[in-house]
Design a protein around this motif. Structure first.
Motif, PDB file in Angstrom:
ATOM      1  N   GLY A 191      30.188  40.673  42.351  1.00 50.08           N
ATOM      2  CA  GLY A 191      30.963  39.577  42.908  1.00 50.08           C
ATOM      3  C   GLY A 191      32.126  39.196  42.012  1.00 50.08           C
ATOM      4  O   GLY A 191      33.196  38.836  42.487  1.00 50.08           O
ATOM      5  N   GLY A 192      31.928  39.305  40.710  1.00 48.84           N
ATOM      6  CA  GLY A 192      33.006  39.009  39.767  1.00 48.84           C
ATOM      7  C   GLY A 192      34.164  39.978  39.936  1.00 48.84           C
ATOM      8  O   GLY A 192      35.334  39.575  39.915  1.00 48.84           O
ATOM      9  N   GLU A 193      33.847  41.248  40.113  1.00 51.68           N
ATOM     10  CA  GLU A 193      34.898  42.246  40.342  1.00 51.68           C
ATOM     11  C   GLU A 193      35.631  41.950  41.648  1.00 51.68           C
ATOM     12  O   GLU A 193      36.859  42.047  41.728  1.00 51.68           O
ATOM     13  N   ALA A 194      34.879  41.556  42.679  1.00 52.36           N
ATOM     14  CA  ALA A 194      35.486  41.221  43.971  1.00 52.36           C
ATOM     15  C   ALA A 194      36.452  40.049  43.822  1.00 52.36           C
ATOM     16  O   ALA A 194      37.556  40.074  44.373  1.00 52.36           O
TER      17      ALA A 194
ATOM     18  N   ILE B  70      38.131  39.170  41.189  1.00 52.77           N
ATOM     19  CA  ILE B  70      39.308  39.613  40.440  1.00 52.77           C
ATOM     20  C   ILE B  70      40.278  40.361  41.355  1.00 52.77           C
ATOM     21  O   ILE B  70      41.476  40.076  41.355  1.00 52.77           O
ATOM     22  N   VAL B  71      39.761  41.315  42.152  1.00 53.10           N
ATOM     23  CA  VAL B  71      40.677  42.103  42.986  1.00 53.10           C
ATOM     24  C   VAL B  71      41.337  41.240  44.056  1.00 53.10           C
ATOM     25  O   VAL B  71      42.483  41.480  44.423  1.00 53.10           O
ATOM     26  N   VAL B  72      40.627  40.210  44.533  1.00 55.25           N
ATOM     27  CA  VAL B  72      41.219  39.305  45.520  1.00 55.25           C
ATOM     28  C   VAL B  72      42.323  38.479  44.873  1.00 55.25           C
ATOM     29  O   VAL B  72      43.430  38.392  45.403  1.00 55.25           O
TER      30      VAL B  72
ATOM     31  N   MET C 105      44.053  43.219  51.490  1.00 53.54           N
ATOM     32  CA  MET C 105      44.839  42.787  52.645  1.00 53.54           C
ATOM     33  C   MET C 105      43.877  42.348  53.749  1.00 53.54           C
ATOM     34  O   MET C 105      42.877  43.020  54.017  1.00 53.54           O
ATOM     35  N   TYR C 106      44.202  41.227  54.370  1.00 51.86           N
ATOM     36  CA  TYR C 106      43.398  40.662  55.452  1.00 51.86           C
ATOM     37  C   TYR C 106      44.274  40.611  56.695  1.00 51.86           C
ATOM     38  O   TYR C 106      45.328  39.956  56.681  1.00 51.86           O
TER      39      TYR C 106
ATOM     40  N   VAL D  18      48.523  40.439  52.526  1.00 53.90           N
ATOM     41  CA  VAL D  18      47.809  40.162  51.274  1.00 53.90           C
ATOM     42  C   VAL D  18      47.273  38.742  51.337  1.00 53.90           C
ATOM     43  O   VAL D  18      47.965  37.814  51.752  1.00 53.90           O
ATOM     44  N   ASP D  19      46.014  38.591  50.950  1.00 54.61           N
ATOM     45  CA  ASP D  19      45.386  37.267  50.987  1.00 54.61           C
ATOM     46  C   ASP D  19      44.670  37.033  49.671  1.00 54.61           C
ATOM     47  O   ASP D  19      43.937  37.891  49.200  1.00 54.61           O
ATOM     48  N   TYR D  20      44.885  35.872  49.071  1.00 59.58           N
ATOM     49  CA  TYR D  20      44.327  35.552  47.754  1.00 59.58           C
ATOM     50  C   TYR D  20      43.115  34.620  47.823  1.00 59.58           C
ATOM     51  O   TYR D  20      42.616  34.207  46.788  1.00 59.58           O
ATOM     52  N   ARG D  21      42.645  34.306  49.029  1.00 58.53           N
ATOM     53  CA  ARG D  21      41.538  33.345  49.166  1.00 58.53           C
ATOM     54  C   ARG D  21      40.195  34.038  48.911  1.00 58.53           C
ATOM     55  O   ARG D  21      39.798  34.926  49.646  1.00 58.53           O
TER      56      ARG D  21
END
Length: 68
Positions: free
Chosen positions: A26-29, A31-33, A39-40, A44-47
């Motif tokens: 989950g931590g890696e997820a 970071i990549v977000v 992309m959503y 690109v989506d940062y939420r």
């Protein structure tokens, strides 16, 4: 393309990336977000707490996930 069955109304983006085996933790997820690698629905989506619902698409590192 990966088709992912959503149980319920939605799945959080971070959980989706883990469930589709595109990240290890989950931590890696998170970071990549936050680094804009995901992309959503074509943008690109940062939420980190984004709710992915059936019909949505998520793109990450050349993989496309379609929520069904």
């Amino acid at each position: 393309m990966i088709e992912f069955k959503v149980n319920g109304d939605y799945i959080p983006l971070i959980q989706l990336l883990k469930a589709a085996n595109l990240v290890q933790t989950g931590g890696e997820a998170q970071i990549v977000v936050t680094e804009g690698e995901v992309m959503y629905n074509g943008m690109v989506d940062y939420r980190k707490r984004l709710k992915v619902k059936p019909g949505d698409t998520v793109e990450f590192r050349g993989e496309t996930i379609r929520a069904v």
